[in-house]
Scaffold this motif. Structure first.
Motif, short mmCIF file in Angstrom:
data_model
loop_
_atom_site.label_atom_id
_atom_site.label_comp_id
_atom_site.label_asym_id
_atom_site.label_seq_id
_atom_site.Cartn_x
_atom_site.Cartn_y
_atom_site.Cartn_z
N THR A 169 0.84 -1.20 0.00
CA THR A 169 0.00 0.00 0.00
C THR A 169 0.88 1.25 0.00
O THR A 169 0.60 2.23 -0.70
N ASP A 226 -6.37 -1.66 -4.52
CA ASP A 226 -5.53 -2.25 -3.49
C ASP A 226 -6.19 -3.51 -2.94
O ASP A 226 -7.41 -3.53 -2.73
N ASP A 227 -5.42 -4.55 -2.71
CA ASP A 227 -5.91 -5.78 -2.08
C ASP A 227 -7.04 -6.43 -2.86
O ASP A 227 -8.11 -6.72 -2.30
MG MG Z 1 -2.05 -2.88 2.06
#
Ligand code: MG
Ligand code: ADP
Length: 460
Positions: A169, A226-227
């Motif tokens: 991140t 993200d993710d």
């Molecule tokens: Mg992360």
């Protein structure tokens, strides 16, 4: 931003909120109207604000009437309302943790393109604050390169994967800040996968309009999700994700994705999506090796405005190996405890404060273990640990053993002195100090100490 109380005090805002919540239901209210705020009330009109242009236009289209009716009922008269975007929201974000001093170089102050429903970027996550080491060098360089080329040179899509707390991140936010700094008008859409999912669910169930959802991606220059492992298995969301993703890549725009696994290893993701995601550059972020962990700790310690002695940093770097977030957390805990208690930060203090972590991460070495391990390592006899002989080839290993005794156990200087053949505590202090000094100047010795620490804490 607080409602301007002078002009809007006449409104019983909490009653209006309660009424809207009842009318629309908890979910819808929380999603769209929780941040609705009165900005300005005059005899002729009422101005209300919402955090982003996206939400504002959505509310305008879907809830304007219900808001107007509710307010009229509350005020006992009809008043035209205007919906605006909260002025402060799209300005440079404030750091999320008030306790962290903003000592890092501030990223470009340029706001995110206001029409995009981005998740907020963390100011602390820049390339400048990212510590590069062997474990993350490729990821770091690829991220920089992709930020520079923005979809032009094959770093597209960029797929970062690796375990939790390893900086994925951080790198993604750093790319966004970097692109912003270089090109302030770039439209960057950064979404956590939860945010992606929320937006999609709202489109499906609140607005019953997937066109609006598609519109979000129409004009982006950079899409970051993200993710994405959290999108896996949610089939209709996955489909929409795939569509959005394809459209953005096909337009030659940069896409950046992160996940806990590489594309091929992801479960419950369609094959064609996997292969499309893996078609650009796929980079693994590895757990940092001890040197990088030390460098990360040093860089974070510098920002804490508290002097943290090298042996404490060493101890943490050697003990907490798997996860940078945990490493950071450990450092923060020690700093906080030391501030609170006015206690100097020493290895013993660190060990005491982090007893829970240390129990998980280490086996407790005894003074005997240490002497035996160090003697074996340097091919001398354990008896040489106890002897008073001062030849350098014996004295140095002995000092190293003393240093390890001080950093890896909670024994006092006199205790250690006794275990080393009845030496005076000042001899031990001198030995420990000598090694501390050498650690910063003598890489070979530092390597020995690092390896011995690992051996003694059960890491190798
Ligand atoms: Mg992360
Ligand atoms: P992930 O997304 O991989 O789970 P994060 O990016 O959230 O991990 O990182 C966790 C924490 O560790 C963040 O506070 C981040 O700033 C920090 N961190 C991770 N790697 C590094 C690094 N190489 N240099 C500096 N900080 C790092």
């Amino acid at each position: 931003m607080q409602p301007s109380t002078t002009s809007t005090a006449a409104l019983n805002w909490s009653a209006i909120q309660a009424s809207l919540r009842t009318t629309l239901g908890d979910d819808t209210y929380t999603t769209w109207l929780a941040n609705l705020k009165p900005q300005n009330l005059t005899a002729e009109s009422l101005t209300l604000s919402l955090p982003t242009t996206f939400i504002q236009s959505w509310v305008e289209d879907n809830f304007r009437d219900v808001i107007a009716t509710t307010i009229s009922a509350e005020l006992g008269k009809t008043l035209p309302i205007t919906l605006t975007v909260e002025p402060a929201f799209n300005a440079t974000s404030t750091p999320s943790k008030a306790s962290t001093p903003a000592t890092t170089q501030q990223p470009a102050a340029a706001p995110l393109a206001p029409t995009l429903p981005s998740t907020r970027l963390d100011e602390r996550y820049t390339f400048d604050t990212f510590v590069m080491g062997r474990s993350n060098e490729f990821a770091f360089r690829a991220a920089q390169k992709a930020a520079q080329t923005m979809g032009k040179e094959g770093y597209n899509p960029m797929f970062l994967h690796g375990g939790v707390g390893l900086g994925k991140t951080h790198l993604m936010h750093a790319m966004a800040w970097d692109i912003k700094a270089r090109n302030p008008s770039a439209r960057i859409l950064y979404l956590s996968s939860e945010r992606f999912y929320d937006l999609f669910m709202h489109a499906m169930h609140v607005a019953r309009d997937t066109m609006k959802f598609k519109d979000i991606f129409k004009d982006v220059d950079v899409l970051m999700v993200d993710d994405i492992q959290f999108i896996a298995g949610k089939t209709s969301t996955q489909q929409e994700f795939f569509n959005a993703f394809n459209r953005v890549v096909d337009m030659g725009k940069q896409v950046v994705l992160t996940a806990d696994k590489s594309p091929v290893e992801l479960d419950h993701i369609e094959d064609r999506l996997k292969s499309r995601m893996g078609a650009g550059v796929v980079v693994k972020v590895n757990a940092p090796e001890v040197e990088t962990r030390l460098a990360i700790l040093r860089s974070k310690a510098e920002k804490s405005e508290i002097i943290i002695p090298e042996p404490v940093l060493n101890l943490l770097a050697h003990t907490i190996a798997s996860n940078v977030r945990e490493l950071e957390g450990a450092l923060n805990r020690i700093v906080a405890a030391s501030r609170l208690m006015g206690h100097e930060i020493t290895p013993e203090f660190a060990r005491e404060q982090l007893a829970d972590l240390f129990r998980i991460h280490t086996r407790i070495a005894t003074l005997d273990d240490i002497q035996r391990t160090v003697a074996d390592y340097f091919k001398i006899r354990v008896a040489d640990m106890h002897s008073p002989r001062r030849s350098r080839n014996l004295a140095r290993p002995r000092q190293i053993a003393m240093y390890l005794s001080k950093t890896l156990t909670s024994k006092s200087y006199p205790d250690i002195g006794r275990a080393f053949g009845g030496k005076d505590h000042t001899t031990v202090m001198h030995g420990v100090k000598a090694i501390e000094n050498l650690l910063t100047r003598d890489p070979e010795l530092a390597e020995h100490v690092s390896l011995l620490t690992k051996m003694l804490s059960g890491k190798v």
